[in-house]
Design an enzyme around this catalytic site. Sequence first.
Site, short mmCIF file in Angstrom:
data_model
loop_
_atom_site.label_atom_id
_atom_site.label_comp_id
_atom_site.label_asym_id
_atom_site.label_seq_id
_atom_site.Cartn_x
_atom_site.Cartn_y
_atom_site.Cartn_z
N HIS A 129 8.05 -1.06 16.86
CA HIS A 129 7.57 -0.96 15.47
C HIS A 129 7.80 -2.24 14.68
O HIS A 129 7.83 -2.22 13.46
CB HIS A 129 8.23 0.25 14.78
CG HIS A 129 7.84 1.56 15.40
ND1 HIS A 129 8.57 2.72 15.27
CD2 HIS A 129 6.77 1.90 16.18
CE1 HIS A 129 7.97 3.71 15.93
NE2 HIS A 129 6.88 3.23 16.49
N CYS A 161 -1.11 -20.51 3.08
CA CYS A 161 -2.41 -20.30 2.40
C CYS A 161 -2.28 -19.60 1.04
O CYS A 161 -3.27 -19.46 0.33
CB CYS A 161 -3.36 -19.53 3.30
SG CYS A 161 -3.00 -17.77 3.41
#
Length: 257
Positions: A129, A161
């Site tokens: 997970h 970004c």
Amino acid sequence: MTQSMNPEELNSIAKMIAKAESVVAITGAGVSAESGVPTFRDAQEGLWAKYDPMELATPGAFARDPELVTRWYDERRCRLQSCEPNPGHLALVKLAERVRERGGRFTLITQNVDRLHQAAGSDDVIELHGSIWDWRCTSCGMVQEERGGPFSEFPPRCDSCGAARRPGVVWFGESLSEDAMDRADEAVSVCDLFLSIGTSAVVHPAAGFAYSARMNGARVVEINLEPTPLSGLVDVSVQAPSGEALPRILDLALAIS
Ligand code: BJW
Ligand code: ZN
């Protein structure tokens, strides 16, 4: 000591470990409970008490309210910084060594996102997970590890970004990493002993591994504080804290030559 943590049962598990050629252990939140990490389905504390973790751990919740979901994960991440591996984590390291010393194979699969197994010294842990320490950009995919103090913006932004980042965990409805699934499937398909430890065994695909192992002829053992859907089909079910049961099983396994 609970009634089911009797020495014969623990000894029978130690014997299974001593003669197994290929062991798979899958762990869940219960293994970290004795390190002070709240289990996933435990009541959330403080401000979080009114939220359902099953709702928060979804892509839909992050899309609707990224700040709320990010704050939840950031608080859990910060709390984890003071948590250390407990005797259960450490016993699993030694059990793996014991099995490997005599040429056997030991694979540790975890549903936990806390990396406490790695902190204890387990290697090659299969993280089904993901990890709460890795924060992934929702746009360019860059992953940054976050071990510092609380975030100053929610969600944090990508250094590359500028887009929002999210925790590198797997939410309900999302696919697990192909690499983790392939490695887990392969180990489960060849194991002759499967240990399910500290998990409610209700979240798939993780919950299905015990059934697959059983279908392939493996012995299946459960160590959990309370009964689970698995309890009726396993060879031995120990209802006890894993931080107490695992060190005792380790001692018994080490005593078998
Ligand atoms: C102690 C102890 C001590 C306490 N000692 N013990 C097939 C059938 C039905 C549904 C599905 C299915 N296949 C897929 C699904 C949907 C879904 C699912 O399983 N839903 C169920 C709830 C029904 N699965 C998924 O969506 C998965 N994705 C997937 O399969 O993709 C394809 C697909 C999608 C949709 C449909 C069909 C296919 C993804 C699952 C991702 C799970 N992610 C989370 C959140 C991670 C980030 C975070 O932490 O916030 O992972 S959910 C949560 O559950 C977390 C855990 O890793 C996971 C398991 O929980 P765990 O570890 O068992 O914790 P608890 O709290 O439940 O239990 C702790 C136990 O310890 C208790 O029993 C205590 O008694 C015990 N304990 N102290 C020993 N000291
Ligand atoms: Zn980015």
